[in-house]
Design a protein around this motif. Structure first.
Motif, PDB file in Angstrom:
ATOM      1  N   UNK A 191      -4.625  -6.664 -35.927  1.00 33.67           N
ATOM      2  CA  UNK A 191      -5.382  -5.908 -34.920  1.00 33.67           C
ATOM      3  C   UNK A 191      -6.571  -6.717 -34.438  1.00 33.67           C
ATOM      4  N   UNK A 192      -7.234  -7.419 -35.361  1.00 32.05           N
ATOM      5  CA  UNK A 192      -8.368  -8.252 -34.989  1.00 32.05           C
ATOM      6  C   UNK A 192      -7.917  -9.375 -34.071  1.00 32.05           C
ATOM      7  N   UNK A 193      -6.805 -10.017 -34.407  1.00 33.02           N
ATOM      8  CA  UNK A 193      -6.290 -11.112 -33.594  1.00 33.02           C
ATOM      9  C   UNK A 193      -5.844 -10.606 -32.220  1.00 33.02           C
ATOM     10  N   UNK A 194      -5.269  -9.413 -32.202  1.00 35.20           N
ATOM     11  CA  UNK A 194      -4.863  -8.807 -30.927  1.00 35.20           C
ATOM     12  C   UNK A 194      -6.099  -8.557 -30.057  1.00 35.20           C
ATOM     13  N   UNK A 195      -7.152  -8.075 -30.679  1.00 36.10           N
ATOM     14  CA  UNK A 195      -8.397  -7.815 -29.980  1.00 36.10           C
ATOM     15  C   UNK A 195      -8.966  -9.106 -29.405  1.00 36.10           C
ATOM     16  N   UNK A 196      -8.870 -10.196 -30.177  1.00 31.45           N
ATOM     17  CA  UNK A 196      -9.335 -11.499 -29.703  1.00 31.45           C
ATOM     18  C   UNK A 196      -8.541 -11.942 -28.483  1.00 31.45           C
ATOM     19  N   UNK A 197      -7.256 -11.649 -28.484  1.00 30.47           N
ATOM     20  CA  UNK A 197      -6.399 -12.036 -27.356  1.00 30.47           C
ATOM     21  C   UNK A 197      -6.862 -11.371 -26.063  1.00 30.47           C
ATOM     22  N   UNK A 198      -7.296 -10.130 -26.148  1.00 35.19           N
ATOM     23  CA  UNK A 198      -7.820  -9.441 -24.966  1.00 35.19           C
ATOM     24  C   UNK A 198      -9.035 -10.192 -24.413  1.00 35.19           C
ATOM     25  N   UNK A 199      -9.887 -10.677 -25.302  1.00 34.32           N
ATOM     26  CA  UNK A 199     -11.061 -11.429 -24.876  1.00 34.32           C
ATOM     27  C   UNK A 199     -10.674 -12.725 -24.172  1.00 34.32           C
ATOM     28  N   UNK A 200      -9.637 -13.381 -24.684  1.00 39.56           N
ATOM     29  CA  UNK A 200      -9.203 -14.643 -24.089  1.00 39.56           C
ATOM     30  C   UNK A 200      -8.689 -14.426 -22.675  1.00 39.56           C
ATOM     31  N   UNK A 201      -7.872 -13.396 -22.497  1.00 34.14           N
ATOM     32  CA  UNK A 201      -7.343 -13.095 -21.163  1.00 34.14           C
ATOM     33  C   UNK A 201      -8.470 -12.726 -20.205  1.00 34.14           C
ATOM     34  N   UNK A 217      -8.577  -6.485 -17.141  1.00 37.05           N
ATOM     35  CA  UNK A 217      -8.562  -6.934 -18.530  1.00 37.05           C
ATOM     36  C   UNK A 217      -9.687  -6.290 -19.337  1.00 37.05           C
ATOM     37  N   UNK A 218     -10.829  -6.102 -18.690  1.00 42.34           N
ATOM     38  CA  UNK A 218     -11.922  -5.439 -19.394  1.00 42.34           C
ATOM     39  C   UNK A 218     -11.583  -3.973 -19.639  1.00 42.34           C
ATOM     40  N   UNK A 219     -10.909  -3.349 -18.688  1.00 39.01           N
ATOM     41  CA  UNK A 219     -10.503  -1.956 -18.867  1.00 39.01           C
ATOM     42  C   UNK A 219      -9.508  -1.838 -20.018  1.00 39.01           C
ATOM     43  N   UNK A 220      -8.578  -2.796 -20.081  1.00 42.95           N
ATOM     44  CA  UNK A 220      -7.599  -2.803 -21.168  1.00 42.95           C
ATOM     45  C   UNK A 220      -8.290  -2.976 -22.519  1.00 42.95           C
ATOM     46  N   UNK A 221      -9.326  -3.789 -22.534  1.00 42.54           N
ATOM     47  CA  UNK A 221     -10.086  -3.998 -23.762  1.00 42.54           C
ATOM     48  C   UNK A 221     -10.757  -2.704 -24.204  1.00 42.54           C
ATOM     49  N   UNK A 222     -11.305  -1.956 -23.252  1.00 39.64           N
ATOM     50  CA  UNK A 222     -11.921  -0.676 -23.576  1.00 39.64           C
ATOM     51  C   UNK A 222     -10.878   0.318 -24.088  1.00 39.64           C
ATOM     52  N   UNK A 223      -9.677   0.271 -23.536  1.00 38.56           N
ATOM     53  CA  UNK A 223      -8.601   1.147 -24.014  1.00 38.56           C
ATOM     54  C   UNK A 223      -8.240   0.816 -25.452  1.00 38.56           C
ATOM     55  N   UNK A 224      -8.200  -0.467 -25.775  1.00 36.55           N
ATOM     56  CA  UNK A 224      -7.904  -0.894 -27.139  1.00 36.55           C
ATOM     57  C   UNK A 224      -8.980  -0.384 -28.095  1.00 36.55           C
ATOM     58  N   UNK A 225     -10.231  -0.469 -27.678  1.00 41.86           N
ATOM     59  CA  UNK A 225     -11.338   0.020 -28.503  1.00 41.86           C
ATOM     60  C   UNK A 225     -11.239   1.533 -28.715  1.00 41.86           C
ATOM     61  N   UNK A 226     -10.832   2.248 -27.676  1.00 45.17           N
ATOM     62  CA  UNK A 226     -10.703   3.701 -27.781  1.00 45.17           C
ATOM     63  C   UNK A 226      -9.665   4.070 -28.835  1.00 45.17           C
ATOM     64  N   UNK A 227      -8.566   3.331 -28.872  1.00 44.47           N
ATOM     65  CA  UNK A 227      -7.519   3.586 -29.868  1.00 44.47           C
ATOM     66  C   UNK A 227      -8.047   3.339 -31.276  1.00 44.47           C
ATOM     67  N   UNK A 228      -8.790   2.236 -31.439  1.00 46.54           N
ATOM     68  CA  UNK A 228      -9.354   1.901 -32.748  1.00 46.54           C
ATOM     69  C   UNK A 228     -10.343   2.953 -33.208  1.00 46.54           C
ATOM     70  N   UNK A 229     -11.247   3.372 -32.297  1.00 49.83           N
ATOM     71  CA  UNK A 229     -12.276   4.357 -32.661  1.00 49.83           C
ATOM     72  C   UNK A 229     -11.661   5.724 -32.971  1.00 49.83           C
ATOM     73  N   UNK A 230     -10.592   6.084 -32.285  1.00 49.13           N
ATOM     74  CA  UNK A 230      -9.918   7.353 -32.535  1.00 49.13           C
ATOM     75  C   UNK A 230      -9.364   7.388 -33.956  1.00 49.13           C
ATOM     76  N   UNK A 231      -9.032   6.224 -34.478  1.00 48.76           N
ATOM     77  CA  UNK A 231      -8.457   6.155 -35.814  1.00 48.76           C
ATOM     78  C   UNK A 231      -9.483   6.118 -36.925  1.00 48.76           C
ATOM     79  N   UNK A 232     -10.776   6.035 -36.581  1.00 44.56           N
ATOM     80  CA  UNK A 232     -11.821   6.000 -37.595  1.00 44.56           C
ATOM     81  C   UNK A 232     -12.106   7.417 -38.061  1.00 44.56           C
ATOM     82  N   UNK A 233     -12.153   7.601 -39.363  1.00 43.69           N
ATOM     83  CA  UNK A 233     -12.413   8.937 -39.914  1.00 43.69           C
ATOM     84  C   UNK A 233     -13.844   9.352 -39.643  1.00 43.69           C
ATOM     85  N   UNK A 234     -14.037  10.646 -39.471  1.00 43.58           N
ATOM     86  CA  UNK A 234     -15.401  11.188 -39.287  1.00 43.58           C
ATOM     87  C   UNK A 234     -16.227  10.925 -40.530  1.00 43.58           C
TER      88      UNK A 234
END
Length: 234
Positions: A191-201, A217-234
């Motif tokens: 997931x970290x490496x995938x996130x890095x790939x978004x930055x490269x693009x 690409x920046x919008x896609x990066x924000x979408x990726x972050x939204x998915x990650x944050x949704x998975x974080x427990x309260x």
């Protein structure tokens, strides 16, 4: 201890309680005399603390009722202390999701403007920041800081001082935001490496002065972050 240090301490204590929901909107704060006695400070300190909270629009004085906690919609959210208290609160995940929603509105615009306005010096700075980000994989603290610096270089390349100033104002919560996301991503290294790939693009699009692609690409990066944050427990 100076009166202003005592005042600041009380402001932070009460402010955090309000942000955390320990004191909810509509509640009445204890009387000045009560807080003075319970905290071992003068009434002047308490009065000044109430003024500090009122300046941040967290409370308001209502005749015959006392000092009341204001509705959340009235709070001065752009105050750096309020932002810090919200970021550190027990409802941290909810606040980070709201920060991500703000990112959807602002970050793609910053990327588009960077693609439009970036000078060669800006591109070199962004490329350097990306290289540091790439080398920081696996190091939570370094990643958070280098990721912030990468995005900061994009804002600076936008040639919009208001955007740059907004990022600076949010610097503390932006770092907290990154610590939370990288902690979740570290559970699965890909997931970290995938996130890095978004930055490269994103970097490639800006370097090519492709405004539309940079924005996407920046919008896609924000979408990726939204998915990650949704998975974080309260």
């Amino acid at each position: 201890m100076a009166i202003y240090n005592l005042t600041d301490q009380l402001i932070h204590e009460l402010g955090k309680q309000i942000i955390n929901g320990d004191i909810i909107p509509g509640d009445t704060l204890p009387k000045i005399e009560t807080l003075s006695e319970s905290h071992g400070v003068s009434r002047t300190v308490v009065r000044e603390a109430f003024k500090g909270l009122a300046t941040r629009r967290l409370v308001k004085s209502i005749p015959k009722l006392g000092t009341i906690v204001s509705p959340r919609s009235e709070w001065q959210w752009w105050d750096t202390d309020v932002l810090a208290w919200a970021s550190d609160s027990g409802n941290n995940r909810n606040f980070l999701l709201k920060l991500n929603e703000l990112g959807f509105a602002i970050e793609p615009v910053a990327a588009k403007l960077a693609a439009k306005n970036a000078t060669q010096a800006d591109i070199e700075k962004m490329t350097e920041c990306y290289s540091l980000l790439e080398r920081s994989l696996g190091d939570k603290d370094t990643w958070a800081q280098t990721d912030y610096e990468f995005h900061k270089s994009i804002y600076e390349a936008s040639n919009n001082e208001l955007l740059v100033n907004m990022l600076q104002m949010l610097s503390k919560v932006q770092l907290d935001y990154r610590y939370a996301t990288i902690a979740s991503m570290n559970q699965k290294q890909y997931a970290t490496e995938r996130y890095l790939h978004f930055h490269k693009e994103l970097l490639i699009a800006i370097c090519n002065h492709d405004e539309k692609m940079a924005e996407e690409k920046m919008y896609e990066l924000q979408e990726e972050l939204a998915v990650i944050l949704t998975g974080i427990n309260d």
